[in-house]
Design an enzyme around this catalytic site. Structure first.
Site, PDB file in Angstrom:
ATOM      1  N   ASP A   1     -47.509  43.096  34.638  1.00  0.00           N
ATOM      2  CA  ASP A   1     -45.880  42.126  35.080  1.00  0.00           C
ATOM      3  C   ASP A   1     -44.777  42.404  34.767  1.00  0.00           C
ATOM      4  O   ASP A   1     -45.054  43.007  33.536  1.00  0.00           O
ATOM      5  CB  ASP A   1     -46.600  40.521  35.078  1.00  0.00           C
ATOM      6  CG  ASP A   1     -47.700  40.293  36.047  1.00  0.00           C
ATOM      7  OD1 ASP A   1     -48.173  40.293  37.221  1.00  0.00           O
ATOM      8  OD2 ASP A   1     -48.669  39.316  34.773  1.00  0.00           O
ATOM      9  N   HIS A   2     -43.756  41.462  35.105  1.00  0.00           N
ATOM     10  CA  HIS A   2     -42.525  41.903  34.376  1.00  0.00           C
ATOM     11  C   HIS A   2     -42.389  41.200  33.536  1.00  0.00           C
ATOM     12  O   HIS A   2     -42.338  39.952  34.079  1.00  0.00           O
ATOM     13  CB  HIS A   2     -41.264  42.097  35.712  1.00  0.00           C
ATOM     14  CG  HIS A   2     -40.007  42.868  35.279  1.00  0.00           C
ATOM     15  ND1 HIS A   2     -39.448  41.852  34.702  1.00  0.00           N
ATOM     16  CD2 HIS A   2     -39.424  43.605  35.274  1.00  0.00           C
ATOM     17  CE1 HIS A   2     -37.923  42.690  34.078  1.00  0.00           C
ATOM     18  NE2 HIS A   2     -38.387  43.895  34.533  1.00  0.00           N
ATOM     19  N   PRO A   3     -41.922  41.517  32.529  1.00  0.00           N
ATOM     20  CA  PRO A   3     -41.602  40.566  30.807  1.00  0.00           C
ATOM     21  C   PRO A   3     -40.454  39.247  31.864  1.00  0.00           C
ATOM     22  O   PRO A   3     -40.209  37.976  30.807  1.00  0.00           O
ATOM     23  CB  PRO A   3     -40.926  41.362  29.905  1.00  0.00           C
ATOM     24  CG  PRO A   3     -40.551  42.660  30.826  1.00  0.00           C
ATOM     25  CD  PRO A   3     -41.419  42.869  31.957  1.00  0.00           C
TER      26      PRO A   3
END
Lengths: 386, 386
Positions: free
Chosen positions: A232-234
């Site tokens: 996932d993107h932060p």
């Protein structure tokens, strides 16, 4: 004759004396060889240890072959006076020396920077090492896994809430080798002006640390350590792996415009007006819920179709490919990223192609990976005659 | 005056027209700037999107600053005739053009390879893109996550038995940018002989695919896909993370000699004669048991002490460091891998240092990251006067 000169590879006429073994250094010298340099790989009588590593076919290591194309092999015993004297004469004829010993080892072998300057003031002396030649860890032995750990590279990799993870690829060796090749060619360019060589060095830790990119910038400005977030993107949602009718796709909408295209294409155009999802902050907070909504919409078509449809709509989309998938991929084939190289009695060896494409003088395999000492006579007798 | 010529950076006198934005291309042009090239970053009136990304301090993005040192900023509206005509005049004065549009976009803007050749036959035209300019995926939008998935990079990363994992670092952008910089300088070197430029290209997928190294060789020779093994080595034991009295250490004994040194130092010298552990095959089969034995032995001293002791004994050993740890590390400090760069009213910006160390003409920040359009007048008026 203009035409033939025009077709010479960019580093034609550059002679590289290559004292490296195993990985980081041989990768660096191969890159120079692929660009047309004459690379003379100096091997001990027992040879580069990689000759004995990996699976063999017809008695030959494909790992060795894949990292040693476009090189000549000359055996010298650098523990003997004769070997060191041959090396000294070779250095006088060279433009570049590449080594990946621990800092200081080459000097102990009788080739300090002062001696090298004396032998050949035009020489570019390139060193690929673990930690750099200044500082408390200079003498430490280096290895990719350790450099991945020490550089911060592992600290940000891994599933959320789980332990830090190395990359399986020897990224620290290869990135350092690539940086060093870049440094060597830059130093050669500078030498065209002033006629003088210099020392070029990249360490495995420094090289891969420079790959931290915005993770480093964000750390510097906020003082915080970046967290592991798996795939996932932060900060951004949606982003990641989603289910289709028959497999996952990776989607990375990099900004609101691309997100709008994605949602329109999958029939959820109204979602950006839904008060639950009308800002990235809200989408990020409800990302599990959002993930479910996207999965449901994507169930209406197949992985392959979504990849085509979404890319056509301008949304970066792909799938996770194994190496088998990769080399069956028509794009990778069109890019000639695997090549079959004849190796005499050893047969054809398949290896990676050239990642840098030059339009006028494309990289090519001028020499297959050499047998141990294959070019000893040729190279040394030319020195003696010279 | 000899001295001062000797101190000029290697790419002094090389003019780069830089049409790139965001990441892969700006990294490439920064590498050229760090080596002394004059990099003229052409920005649209709204600027590189990265100016608005990441945390800001004094109104300035440190992410932008970290990727745009050693560049001038010139604003041109390439949708206008005037902007395109300014660009054409700039190209006539340049040695290198770098772009990271999708293949074909630059031609649609009026700058086909033919036009570029006409404007400047000496021009090296560098392109960093997602998939390469030949093949079915040429027109696809590119993004790091997708390139990591498509290239096979993710397929080998992740804990054993779990899902494939991306690296958090934008490795595909950066590796492609670095390869392209290497290609550009090689092409410049070749141009010294024949006076002609050429096109240079690296894609994000091809670049990172070349990092598969022996994983690719082994795949080619065996036909098998490499498996995910987390932090363990797929073939060798012991190898990995072990517990000490107060924290983990990473150990990577790369051959039997190093393993002997490790076991001797931790007081388990006899283990290699134990019939349970006297071959790598046996050690690998009993690696959990072996792991426990090593953990027990390592409990006798601290992480820091073992790192010192084992490295002194010639065993590559380290620890997993966060970015805070990294920049507090005396080695990283000695290597100047973080630097504070004055940016006028914006204050000092901390950024990554230079991974390539040159002895005679070390890289330096000659220019801080520019304000949008800071050099428009300077650069364009010199063109008009010229």
């Amino acid at each position: 004759m203009t035409t033939s000169v025009d077709m010479l590879p960019p580093l034609q006429g550059v002679r590289v004396v290559d004292l490296t073994r195993v990985l980081s250094g041989p990768f660096c010298s191969m890159l120079l060889g692929d660009m047309g340099a004459e690379v003379i790989k100096i091997e001990s009588p027992s040879g580069d240890p990689v000759r004995g590593q990996g699976h063999h076919k017809n008695g030959f290591s494909w790992y060795f072959a894949g990292f040693n194309r476009n090189k000549k092999s000359v055996v010298l015993d650098l523990y003997s006076d004769e070997g060191r004297s041959d090396l000294a004469r070779l250095i006088k004829t060279a433009d570049v020396l590449v080594e990946n010993f621990r800092p200081g080892v080459l000097a102990k072998m009788g080739f300090s920077q002062e001696r090298l300057d004396e032998l050949n003031p035009r020489l570019v002396v390139a060193s690929v090492n673990g930690f750099g030649s200044k500082g408390p860890y200079t003498d430490r032995p280096a290895f990719d896994f350790i450099a991945q750990a020490m550089s911060g590279f592992m600290s940000v990799n891994g599933p959320e809430g789980e332990a830090p993870l190395r990359a399986a690829q020897p990224v620290t060796d290869l990135v350092a080798g690539l940086y060093t090749a870049f440094g060597v060619v830059s130093a050669l360019h500078g030498r065209n002006r002033d006629g003088r060589g210099q020392a070029v060095e990249t360490s495995m830790v420094n090289g891969v640390l420079s790959m931290m990119a915005y993770l480093a910038s964000e750390h510097f400005v906020t003082g915080e350590n970046p967290q592991r977030t798996g795939n996932d993107h932060p900060l951004v949602a949606p982003y990641g792996l989603y289910d289709t009718a028959d497999g996952q796709i990776a989607i990375a909408p990099s900004n609101d415009q691309v997100l709008q295209r994605l949602l329109t294409e999958i029939g959820l155009a109204e979602l950006l007006e839904d008060p639950r999802f009308d800002s990235n902050a809200k989408r990020f907070e409800r990302r599990d819920e959002l993930h479910g909504i996207l999965d449901a919409a994507l169930a209406s078509d197949t992985q392959e179709n979504w990849i085509i449809r979404l890319n056509r709509a301008g949304v970066p989309t792909g799938k996770i490919q194994t190496l088998k998938d990769v080399f069956d991929d028509p794009q990778i084939k069109a890019q000639e990223m695997s090549i079959d190289v004849p190796h005499g009695d050893r047969g054809d060896v398949r290896m990676l192609g050239f990642p840098v494409k030059l339009s006028r003088t494309p990289c090519e395999v001028r020499l297959p990976a050499p047998e141990l000492g294959e070019h000893t006579e040729e190279v040394l007798s030319a020195l003696r005659d010279g």
